[in-house]
Design an enzyme around this catalytic site. Sequence first.
Site, PDB file in Angstrom:
ATOM      1  N   GLY A   1       0.148   1.471   6.600  1.00 29.64           N
ATOM      2  CA  GLY A   1       0.357   2.120   7.791  1.00 29.64           C
ATOM      3  C   GLY A   1      -0.781   1.989   8.675  1.00 29.64           C
TER       4      GLY A   1
ATOM      5  CB  CYS B  42      -9.135   4.147   7.157  1.00 31.32           C
ATOM      6  SG  CYS B  42      -8.412   3.958   9.006  1.00 31.32           S
ATOM      7  CG  LEU B  43      -5.655  -1.265   7.609  1.00 33.25           C
ATOM      8  CD1 LEU B  43      -4.232  -1.682   8.412  1.00 33.25           C
ATOM      9  CD2 LEU B  43      -5.929  -2.508   6.797  1.00 33.25           C
TER      10      LEU B  43
ATOM     11  CD  GLN C 182      -5.373   2.595  12.069  1.00 34.01           C
ATOM     12  OE1 GLN C 182      -4.070   2.991  11.584  1.00 34.01           O
ATOM     13  NE2 GLN C 182      -6.381   2.268  11.188  1.00 34.01           N
TER      14      GLN C 182
ATOM     15  CG  HIS D 153      -4.238   7.935   6.868  1.00 33.07           C
ATOM     16  ND1 HIS D 153      -5.319   7.723   5.994  1.00 33.07           N
ATOM     17  CD2 HIS D 153      -4.511   7.076   7.935  1.00 33.07           C
ATOM     18  CE1 HIS D 153      -6.095   6.730   6.429  1.00 33.07           C
ATOM     19  NE2 HIS D 153      -5.796   6.512   7.794  1.00 33.07           N
ATOM     20  CD  GLU D 154      -1.230   5.314   9.502  1.00 33.15           C
ATOM     21  OE1 GLU D 154      -2.061   5.225  10.476  1.00 33.15           O
ATOM     22  OE2 GLU D 154      -1.647   5.040   8.397  1.00 33.15           O
TER      23      GLU D 154
ATOM     24  CG  HIS E 134      -5.475   6.862  12.340  1.00 30.08           C
ATOM     25  ND1 HIS E 134      -6.761   6.501  12.600  1.00 30.08           N
ATOM     26  CD2 HIS E 134      -4.924   6.350  11.216  1.00 30.08           C
ATOM     27  CE1 HIS E 134      -7.440   5.856  11.546  1.00 30.08           C
ATOM     28  NE2 HIS E 134      -6.250   5.656  10.798  1.00 30.08           N
TER      29      HIS E 134
END
Length: 182
Positions: free
Chosen positions: A48, A90-91, A53, A132-133, A136
């Site tokens: 995701g 998380c990236l 991000q 999660h997204e 963000h």
Amino acid sequence: MQETSLMIKIFGEPVLRKKSAPVREVEDRHRELLREMAVLMYDGGGIGLAAPQVGINEQLIVADIGGALYKLINPIIVKRQGRQVLEEGCLSVPGVCIKVPRALKIQVKFLNEEGQRQSVEAQGLLACVFQHEIDHLKGRLIVDYASFLQRLKIRKKLEELSRRASHEKLSQSEAKSCKLQL
Ligand code: ZN
């Protein structure tokens, strides 16, 4: 491999903490952005990715837990049911894993790439990824769910991440230290 000039923003960059604005009208640049976000997500071994991000505070997310690529514009959770706790990475926060309580089943309303209103139901891992997204888009990160003790444990790591520039290539072990990268 498709091209993208986007780069993943790392913890410490203000853009990750800002609230993202809804898209008023879906344009070509949004479609292109979603395409490039997907490239970057796959490239990073993620499941995701949200627009903040990559440094853009607009409400766009992509997700793929295997099999189907989702591209959601202005996603809103309209129903929540049950509870699950998965260990999330998380990236944008490489090297950190946090157990995050989420709803088990959700319904999300969103616009598709053509600007049409759609709805999707998700459960388990996909529901986790969407939540999660969407976090963000509100400037919320997994570290916000850390317990007091976890906070102490990851403090040094977060300080280190904040100090370095997002373009620095992460080592493989660092990026992959958590199974789920979102
Ligand atoms: Zn993330």
